[in-house]
Design a protein around this motif. Structure first.
Motif, PDB file in Angstrom:
ATOM      1  N   VAL A   1      12.241 -15.362  10.059  1.00 33.18           N
ATOM      2  CA  VAL A   1      10.823 -15.446  10.435  1.00 33.18           C
ATOM      3  C   VAL A   1      10.555 -16.740  11.221  1.00 33.18           C
ATOM      4  O   VAL A   1       9.847 -16.727  12.222  1.00 33.18           O
ATOM      5  CB  VAL A   1       9.923 -15.358   9.189  1.00 33.18           C
TER       6      VAL A   1
ATOM      7  N   HIS B   1      13.229  -5.710   5.853  1.00 32.28           N
ATOM      8  CA  HIS B   1      12.456  -6.956   5.817  1.00 32.28           C
ATOM      9  C   HIS B   1      11.447  -7.011   6.951  1.00 32.28           C
ATOM     10  O   HIS B   1      10.269  -7.344   6.753  1.00 32.28           O
ATOM     11  CB  HIS B   1      13.398  -8.162   5.892  1.00 32.28           C
TER      12      HIS B   1
ATOM     13  N   LEU C   1      -0.856 -16.262  13.887  1.00 31.19           N
ATOM     14  CA  LEU C   1       0.541 -15.910  14.168  1.00 31.19           C
ATOM     15  C   LEU C   1       0.906 -14.492  13.720  1.00 31.19           C
ATOM     16  O   LEU C   1       1.931 -13.963  14.126  1.00 31.19           O
ATOM     17  CB  LEU C   1       1.486 -16.912  13.493  1.00 31.19           C
ATOM     18  N   GLY C   2       0.077 -13.902  12.887  1.00 30.49           N
ATOM     19  CA  GLY C   2       0.392 -12.570  12.351  1.00 30.49           C
ATOM     20  C   GLY C   2       0.549 -11.526  13.435  1.00 30.49           C
ATOM     21  O   GLY C   2       1.509 -10.745  13.433  1.00 30.49           O
TER      22      GLY C   2
ATOM     23  N   LEU D   1       7.388  -7.013   6.706  1.00 33.10           N
ATOM     24  CA  LEU D   1       6.643  -8.167   7.223  1.00 33.10           C
ATOM     25  C   LEU D   1       5.533  -7.709   8.171  1.00 33.10           C
ATOM     26  O   LEU D   1       4.388  -8.180   8.074  1.00 33.10           O
ATOM     27  CB  LEU D   1       7.609  -9.121   7.941  1.00 33.10           C
TER      28      LEU D   1
ATOM     29  N   ARG E   1       4.268  -4.338  -0.216  1.00 29.28           N
ATOM     30  CA  ARG E   1       5.637  -4.646   0.268  1.00 29.28           C
ATOM     31  C   ARG E   1       6.693  -3.973  -0.606  1.00 29.28           C
ATOM     32  O   ARG E   1       7.696  -3.450  -0.107  1.00 29.28           O
ATOM     33  CB  ARG E   1       5.865  -6.158   0.286  1.00 29.28           C
TER      34      ARG E   1
ATOM     35  N   LEU F   1       3.637 -19.905   7.239  1.00 30.88           N
ATOM     36  CA  LEU F   1       3.920 -20.718   8.431  1.00 30.88           C
ATOM     37  C   LEU F   1       2.678 -21.494   8.842  1.00 30.88           C
ATOM     38  O   LEU F   1       2.756 -22.650   9.258  1.00 30.88           O
ATOM     39  CB  LEU F   1       4.366 -19.812   9.589  1.00 30.88           C
TER      40      LEU F   1
ATOM     41  N   ASP G   1       2.961 -15.653   0.854  1.00 32.02           N
ATOM     42  CA  ASP G   1       2.201 -14.754   1.725  1.00 32.02           C
ATOM     43  C   ASP G   1       0.727 -15.137   1.687  1.00 32.02           C
ATOM     44  O   ASP G   1       0.367 -16.211   1.187  1.00 32.02           O
ATOM     45  CB  ASP G   1       2.422 -13.286   1.321  1.00 32.02           C
TER      46      ASP G   1
ATOM     47  N   ASP H   1       2.802  -6.152   6.155  1.00 29.84           N
ATOM     48  CA  ASP H   1       2.133  -7.239   5.428  1.00 29.84           C
ATOM     49  C   ASP H   1       1.125  -7.931   6.340  1.00 29.84           C
ATOM     50  O   ASP H   1      -0.027  -8.192   5.966  1.00 29.84           O
ATOM     51  CB  ASP H   1       3.211  -8.222   4.946  1.00 29.84           C
ATOM     52  N   GLU H   2       1.548  -8.224   7.579  1.00 24.16           N
ATOM     53  CA  GLU H   2       0.673  -8.929   8.515  1.00 24.16           C
ATOM     54  C   GLU H   2      -0.552  -8.086   8.882  1.00 24.16           C
ATOM     55  O   GLU H   2      -1.667  -8.601   8.946  1.00 24.16           O
ATOM     56  CB  GLU H   2       1.451  -9.318   9.785  1.00 24.16           C
TER      57      GLU H   2
ATOM     58  N   TYR I   1      10.683 -14.971   0.604  1.00 24.51           N
ATOM     59  CA  TYR I   1       9.885 -14.294   1.637  1.00 24.51           C
ATOM     60  C   TYR I   1       8.828 -15.239   2.177  1.00 24.51           C
ATOM     61  O   TYR I   1       8.238 -16.023   1.417  1.00 24.51           O
ATOM     62  CB  TYR I   1       9.205 -13.069   1.019  1.00 24.51           C
ATOM     63  N   ILE I   2       8.581 -15.169   3.474  1.00 22.46           N
ATOM     64  CA  ILE I   2       7.472 -15.927   4.071  1.00 22.46           C
ATOM     65  C   ILE I   2       6.803 -15.070   5.138  1.00 22.46           C
ATOM     66  O   ILE I   2       7.493 -14.350   5.879  1.00 22.46           O
ATOM     67  CB  ILE I   2       7.959 -17.277   4.657  1.00 22.46           C
ATOM     68  N   SER I   3       5.485 -15.113   5.174  1.00 21.78           N
ATOM     69  CA  SER I   3       4.739 -14.436   6.248  1.00 21.78           C
ATOM     70  C   SER I   3       4.016 -15.492   7.067  1.00 21.78           C
ATOM     71  O   SER I   3       4.133 -16.696   6.807  1.00 21.78           O
ATOM     72  CB  SER I   3       3.742 -13.424   5.652  1.00 21.78           C
ATOM     73  N   SER I   4       3.208 -15.048   8.021  1.00 17.59           N
ATOM     74  CA  SER I   4       2.515 -15.998   8.901  1.00 17.59           C
ATOM     75  C   SER I   4       1.575 -16.910   8.115  1.00 17.59           C
ATOM     76  O   SER I   4       1.308 -18.035   8.552  1.00 17.59           O
ATOM     77  CB  SER I   4       1.740 -15.248   9.979  1.00 17.59           C
ATOM     78  N   ALA I   5       1.089 -16.438   6.982  1.00 11.99           N
ATOM     79  CA  ALA I   5       0.185 -17.278   6.178  1.00 11.99           C
ATOM     80  C   ALA I   5       0.898 -18.547   5.713  1.00 11.99           C
ATOM     81  O   ALA I   5       0.309 -19.630   5.697  1.00 11.99           O
ATOM     82  CB  ALA I   5      -0.324 -16.483   4.976  1.00 11.99           C
TER      83      ALA I   5
ATOM     84  N   ILE J   1       3.766 -11.991  15.299  1.00 14.07           N
ATOM     85  CA  ILE J   1       4.916 -11.482  14.540  1.00 14.07           C
ATOM     86  C   ILE J   1       5.022  -9.967  14.695  1.00 14.07           C
ATOM     87  O   ILE J   1       6.107  -9.419  14.962  1.00 14.07           O
ATOM     88  CB  ILE J   1       4.790 -11.879  13.044  1.00 14.07           C
TER      89      ILE J   1
END
Lengths: 119, 146
Positions: free
Chosen positions: A92, B40, B109-110, B44, B22, A63, A26, B47-48, A57-61, B113
């Motif tokens: 994601v 999930h 991209l956040g 997410l 989270r 990617l 993240d 989180d973003e 887990y993966i977020s936009s950070a 999403i």
């Protein structure tokens, strides 16, 4: 509470660098991935297998780090291939259409075969 | 829309707080009996939003981000409040991912999403003694999104 840390184990297979991602990628941990990829590029590595078997887990950070480096990797004749993604992580990637840009395969041997075919 | 469960978490505006946020959200949704995929996706999206506030909100380190979680019979509503600079995520136009990939851009991209996960988003800004940004997110259980 369960720990949500992140770490990377790296290994050079001969034709590719294998990066095994563990945990939660993240905005608080993406710099670790950035530094690891940068280090491989600095040492002339061009093919990378990103093993996501233990990436929860993966977020936009996260990617964004792959997007940051993909141009440099491909312009040097290399590529980034992902393998062994857990469903939440693939979700994601898929949400934003990343499977169009990156090859995503089932396991590490398939990922290495991708590079072996280019040798 | 009937509210069945409610929880609030306050977090410092530091990215190392993201895992705690989270975990809190996930436990709340798990307690409400919500499935893993919905859990999930909502984690997410939150989180973003929080990462954006922490990284770009120019927020005072002593200030807190307040996250209010509401479980209703047909949806989850999340209200996120902060004292950072005014920023309406809906002012950002949708990202054309084909162009994004062609240009090998990174970052930004956040918001995309969040847009693809959340059904309704509402932003309000008020300025009294302190600036207050309030972002309300709604995701329905029978959402067509994602």
């Amino acid at each position: 509470m369960e720990s949500q840390s992140f770490s990377i184990d790296t290994e050079q297979d001969g034709i590719a660098h294998i990066l095994r991602l563990n945990g939660y990628l993240d905005a608080s941990t993406s710099h670790i991935l950035d530094e690891a990829i940068q280090q491989i590029l600095t040492h002339s590595g061009k093919n990378m297998v990103i093993d996501c078997a233990h990436l929860s887990y993966i977020s936009s950070a996260g990617l964004g780090i792959f997007m940051k480096h993909v141009n440099g990797v491909r312009s040097s004749g290399g590529d980034i291939v992902f393998c062994s993604m857990q469903k939440p992580v693939f979700t994601v990637f898929d949400l934003l259409g990343f499977p169009i840009l990156y090859k995503i395969v089932d396991d590490q041997s398939q990922a290495l075969s991708h590079f072996a075919g280019k040798e | 829309m009937t509210m069945l469960l409610h929880s609030t978490i306050c977090a410092k505006p530091l990215v190392h707080e993201l895992p705690h946020i989270r975990q809190h959200v996930s436990q709340f949704l798990h307690k409400a009996g919500i499935d893993d995929a919905f859990n999930h996706d909502l984690c997410l999206a939150i989180d973003e939003v929080c990462a954006n506030i922490m990284l770009h909100g120019n927020i005072n380190a002593e200030s807190l981000i307040n996250i209010s979680l509401e479980y209703h019979d047909d949806c989850c509503r999340v209200i996120i409040e902060d004292n950072g600079v005014s920023f309406n995520p809906m002012d950002i136009p949708p990202t054309n991912m084909d162009d994004y990939f062609v240009n090998k851009q990174y970052g930004g991209l956040g918001i995309e999403i969040i847009r693809r996960i959340i059904d309704e988003m509402k932003y309000e800004h008020s300025q009294q003694q302190y600036p207050l940004n309030t972002l309300s997110l709604v995701k329905y259980f029978h959402s067509s999104r994602h």
